[in-house]
Design an enzyme around this catalytic site. Structure first.
Site, short mmCIF file in Angstrom:
data_model
loop_
_atom_site.label_atom_id
_atom_site.label_comp_id
_atom_site.label_asym_id
_atom_site.label_seq_id
_atom_site.Cartn_x
_atom_site.Cartn_y
_atom_site.Cartn_z
N GLY A 34 34.14 29.30 48.55
CA GLY A 34 33.80 28.05 49.22
C GLY A 34 34.06 26.79 48.43
N LYS A 79 43.46 35.92 47.43
CA LYS A 79 43.41 36.11 48.88
C LYS A 79 44.78 36.54 49.40
CE LYS A 79 40.66 33.05 50.83
NZ LYS A 79 40.37 31.64 51.20
N CYS A 133 30.00 37.11 10.58
CA CYS A 133 28.55 36.99 10.73
C CYS A 133 28.16 35.65 11.33
CB CYS A 133 27.85 37.19 9.39
SG CYS A 133 28.30 35.96 8.16
N MET A 136 37.04 25.54 47.49
CA MET A 136 38.23 24.81 47.93
C MET A 136 38.27 24.78 49.46
SD MET A 136 41.03 25.86 45.10
CE MET A 136 40.84 27.60 45.40
N ARG A 160 44.80 28.24 54.45
CA ARG A 160 43.67 28.68 53.61
C ARG A 160 44.00 28.60 52.13
NH1 ARG A 160 42.43 34.69 55.53
NH2 ARG A 160 40.37 34.20 54.70
N HIS A 170 26.19 31.31 51.01
CA HIS A 170 26.73 30.59 49.86
C HIS A 170 25.82 30.72 48.65
CE1 HIS A 170 27.19 26.89 47.42
NE2 HIS A 170 28.47 27.15 47.58
N SER A 172 33.24 38.20 4.75
CA SER A 172 32.56 38.06 6.03
C SER A 172 32.83 36.65 6.53
CB SER A 172 31.06 38.29 5.86
OG SER A 172 30.42 38.13 7.10
N TYR A 200 33.84 45.12 11.31
CA TYR A 200 32.58 45.03 12.07
C TYR A 200 32.31 43.60 12.50
CZ TYR A 200 30.38 43.04 7.90
OH TYR A 200 30.06 42.23 6.85
N ARG A 231 38.50 41.56 48.89
CA ARG A 231 38.68 41.45 47.44
C ARG A 231 37.66 42.37 46.78
NH1 ARG A 231 36.20 35.59 47.86
NH2 ARG A 231 34.22 36.33 48.61
#
Ligand code: ADP
Ligand code: MG
Ligand code: MG
Length: 878
Positions: A100, A22, A830, A102, A91, A449, A762, A850, A333
């Site tokens: 919302g 903010k 894996c 805090m 704030r 909200h 692997s 991979y 934001r």
């Protein structure tokens, strides 16, 4: 000397760590020359210090005083000055948005004297002054003094009766202030603090403390936000949307956060202060209607929205207030959005020339893609629609209606699917929202909200279904036509359309899954966007993506989903069902001949299995893991067998089986006779499997088997298996790579030696995690992991995301030393981590070749592998 306070003119959007999102964005807007009230930000450093030491850092008060003086001189009035007061808001605002969760306190600086000054300042608007004062005591009482907010709400409700809050006159509001002050005195034993600077000081500490409010902690855990960041505090001159009908407050998005479509989306509320919009106190009007109320402000706002989109090059959300025809920007934001919107917006921004395709890929996440693969309601199914609300967060959710957060948690714990139904949600409902399959509210818009939080969590939500009368206390709601739904009745909600249905509606695959399945050419905008971004991610990624698949069906699906091979084909299911009998014969074999006979019976069956898989994979590599679990897992249950043996009908074989089960019983099977140990202890077992693989490979042209030995801890184990396997392969005229899992810590630590006998590694990160932590997964996860998460021992279960510091370190060692010994060593993973976004990034970073994961996670892994190659995760879009 540490600097703890930054004026809005000193910060910018890149300072989120220090100034919170903010604060950083308020500074950014200030620097862009947008109309932002003056103010300053106390850093997250100061908060962290306060939380650690229990007191604010030295020098902070003095620094705040300096900035306050500068603010006062700019505004030409002093904080709480009796005849002409400056009022401020205090704030919260952390690095990552926690909507919302805090605290924020508005109208700081009012007291019995300055309330008159405020009235005078506003040209004699007594009503406005007293309304602002009662709001201060209410917010301050609740958030700073910790008084139950309902006490204030009830006093307000008693006073207004059936009227709206705007119908209260100055005298009544003054009377309300007295009532509120009484509540404060009664609840705290002290008077409401009249000194403005003291109000501010206490509010700052309350905001710091709100970082550790239970709901904030819960939200952070859910969103995987680190617990130690702390919040910044923004102190900002108040502007007033509650002056009268020429004033108001609103929220807006530069695009539809549900679909990504460009346009004017938002809600506006006349004669109100900021918190009223999201709280759903009165019904808001669509932002478009502001054009008729106040055209100049509306036009200016639309212009600013365009400026912000072009500047941030992304969807922005905005809070604004109009004070007697003057527009003020209070927050912006990069906005949260649905998964579908994220994909559409990313490609739209490319087409608008605002971002590159590389950037676009980093703007979408594997989690979002996974959400798009969720099922949706069957269009052809019969449904009984009872209401329609707003499509706040997509998906199809079916469950029992519940009317409180607590009940939602309770039933979910019993394994029930529930839909949380509320008039509107507030931050205290968070636990219930997490527990529910979906959320349904009768009030509030797309910026309420419920909507914001649900979208953030990827949870299905329909909000503002105003036709529903939700009677929370009676645990029921009534839909038009008198249809009644009581707690426990099943309903279905469609977050994509906003529809609410009675009973259970069947669900079907998503369009995105159909596209991956190849059944559908990209048709709608969303599928087109997914297609473009996936192609780009595939082109960018360095990691290969393979599948964990044991059957030809799974293998075929994996291939359609884009798997380049099989990274893990387990062979244990090949010993189940009818074939258990053969395993029993193997275990009971008294002589070499009997044992070999059992193995000989298994071999052709295995061969057929492998042929099926090689065919499905059509020339792509298939890593086959030789049998891993202990043999007693294939035998009958010891209790059942004992009971049977105690009765007449038991055969001789039952008795021998029972003896075998007892003999094979292990205290800790995970660390017992399994994996390579079985192969070494039971002659012929691995040889049979290798022969089946070799013969199958010889029969399927182009087959590329890779034989993988599980649970190796020492190179000697591998060597002796390898020697035998090489011979068998040669005899059959087949070729295969031979390699090993790295899933014991010792294997990782001696990887240099092991690589001498392995053509590939692997990482079996499930076992590696179990053994590195000494956790027995099945025992610990339910027993105490939530406590460990509470204590912050880990932020996320190490079975979900690779624990970089411990398990990850073992992997790094194995990669480094393995490659040093054998430069062309092929490396993969894996374990289940192969489909986890964070873990995919880690695998990219340590240089694996991979990842392998379950078929359904393959698109996620492809996308995340592309993102890992292109950029670090953009923190704005989390
Ligand atoms: P949250 O993070 O919960 O949105 P905010 O700090 O944004 O909390 O503040 C709550 C509400 O108060 C918002 O609607 C905001 O726009 C409004 N608000 C905050 N500061 C001011 C101010 N200085 N003047 C007017 N309204 C404000
Ligand atoms: Mg806000
Ligand atoms: Mg294992």
């Amino acid at each position: 000397m540490a600097k703890y306070v930054y004026d809005f003119t000193e910060g910018n959007r890149n300072l989120k760590d220090l100034l919170g999102g903010k604060g950083a964005n308020l500074a950014e807007m200030t620097n862009l020359g947008l109309p932002v009230p003056h103010g300053f930000t106390i850093t997250t450093d100061a908060c962290r210090h306060y939380l650690a030491e229990g007191s604010v850092p030295e020098g902070l008060e003095r620094e705040v005083d300096e900035h306050l003086r500068a603010l006062e001189s700019r505004m030409g009035r002093k904080l709480g000055q009796a005849d002409d007061p400056l009022l401020v808001s205090v704030r919260s605002g952390a690095k990552f948005s926690m909507p919302g969760m805090m605290e924020t306190v508005l109208n700081i600086g009012l007291n019995d004297e300055s309330v008159h000054g405020l009235a005078k300042q506003s040209g004699g608007n007594e009503r406005f002054a007293w309304d602002s004062y009662r709001r201060l005591i209410q917010m301050f009482g609740k958030t700073v003094l910790g008084i139950d907010g309902d006490l204030f709400e009830r006093a307000l409700d008693d006073l207004k009766g059936r009227r709206q809050d705007t119908d209260l006159d100055a005298g009544e509001l003054q009377q309300l202030v007295e009532t509120y002050k009484g509540i404060v005195r009664e609840q705290t034993g002290k008077d409401f603090p009249a000194d403005p600077r003291e109000q501010m000081r206490l509010a700052v500490m309350a905001v710091f403390d709100s970082w550790n409010a239970p709901r904030a902690i819960l939200y952070r855990r859910q969103e995987r936000i680190p617990a130690d960041l702390g919040t910044a505090v923004n102190i900002m001159a108040m502007v007033f949307g509650n002056y009268g009908d020429d004033s108001g407050t609103g929220v807006a998005f530069t695009r539809d956060p549900g679909s990504g479509q460009q346009g004017i989306y938002g809600d506006y509320l006349q004669n109100a202060q900021g918190e009223d919009v999201v709280a759903g106190i009165r019904n808001t009007i669509p932002l478009q209607d502001l054009e008729h109320l106040d055209k100049p402000s509306y036009d200016q706002l639309v212009g600013i929205m365009e400026t912000l989109e072009n500047h941030y090059r992304d969807l922005c959300d905005i809070e604004f207030t109009i004070e007697r025809g003057k527009l003020w920007m209070l927050q912006t934001r990069v906005g949260k959005r649905t998964a579908a919107a994220a994909f559409c917006i990313a490609t739209q921004l490319v087409d608008q020339g605002l971002i590159t395709m590389d950037e676009a890929v980093t703007r979408v996440t594997g989690d979002q893609l996974a959400q798009l693969m969720f099922p949706r309601f069957d269009g052809g199914a019969e449904k009984k629609k009872i209401a329609k609300g707003m499509n706040a967060s997509p998906g199809a959710a079916v469950g029992k209606a519940v009317f409180s957060s607590g009940r939602a948690v309770e039933l979910a714990e019993q394994g029930e699917d529930v839909i949380l139904v509320r008039r509107e949600t507030n931050p205290d409902d968070l636990a219930g929202m997490i527990a529910a399959r979906g959320i349904l509210t009768s009030r509030g818009g797309k910026t309420s909200h419920a909507a914001v939080v649900a979208r953030g969590m990827g949870k299905t939500c329909v909000c503002g279904a105003e036709e529903l009368e939700v009677l929370t206390a009676e645990r029921r709601f009534v839909a038009p036509g008198g249809v009644e739904v009581r707690e426990g009745d099943v309903i279905s909600i469609d977050g994509t359309t906003g529809e609410v249905f009675l009973g259970e509606v069947p669900v079907v695959d998503s369009a995105v899954v159909e596209y991956f399945e190849g059944a559908q050419e990209p048709a709608d905008d969303l599928v087109k966007a997914v297609d473009r971004l996936m192609r780009h991610a595939d082109a960018a990624r360095r990691l290969g993506v393979r599948a964990n698949a044991d059957t030809p069906e799974d293998a075929a699906r994996a291939r359609r989903f884009g798997a380049e091979g099989i990274g893990l084909c387990r062979t244990e299911h090949m010993f189940l069902g009818e074939r258990r009998r053969l395993v029993e014969d193997l275990v009971l074999a008294a002589t070499d001949e009997e044992r070999q006979a059992a193995l000989d019976a298994l071999e052709p069956l295995q061969k057929t299995d492998f042929i099926g898989i090689f065919r499905a994979m059509d020339g792509a590599p298939v890593t086959i893991r030789l049998i891993d679990p202990p043999l007693h897992e294939f035998l009958p249950d010891i209790v059942e067998l004992s009971v049977k043996v105690a009765t007449e009908e038991a055969t001789d074989k039952d008795r021998r089986l029972l003896a075998a089960v007892k003999r094979l019983h292990e205290q800790n099977p995970m660390l017992g006779l399994r994996g390579v140990r079985l192969g070494l202890v039971i002659p012929g077992l691995f040889a049979m499997q290798v022969r089946a693989i070799a013969q199958a490979a010889a029969e399927v042209p182009g087959a590329r088997p890779e034989i993988m030995i599980p649970l190796v801890a020492a190179v000697q184990e591998l060597e002796s298996v390898r020697e035998e396997a090489v011979k068998i392969l040669a005899d059959a005229g087949a070729e295969a790579l031979i390699g090993t899992m790295i899933e014991t810590p010792r294997a990782a630590l001696t990887a240099g030696q092991i690589a001498e006998a392995a053509e590939f590694f692997s990482f079996g990160t499930n076992d590696l995690t179990q053994m590195a932590w000494g956790f027995s997964r099945d025992d610990v996860e339910s027993a105490f992991f939530s406590r460990y998460l509470d204590l912050g021992i880990f932020g996320v279960s190490p079975f979900e995301t690779v624990d970089r510091e411990g398990v990850g370190r073992l992997m790094e060692i194995a990669v480094r030393e393995g490659r040093a010994a054998r430069p062309d060593l092929h490396l993969g993973i894996c374990g289940e981590h192969g489909g986890d976004p964070d873990s995919v990034h880690f695998c990219h970073e340590v240089g694996l070749d991979y990842v392998s994961c379950s078929p359904f996670r393959i698109p996620v892994a492809r996308l995340e592998a592309g993102r890992a190659a292109l950029a670090e995760t953009d923190s704005d879009t989390r």
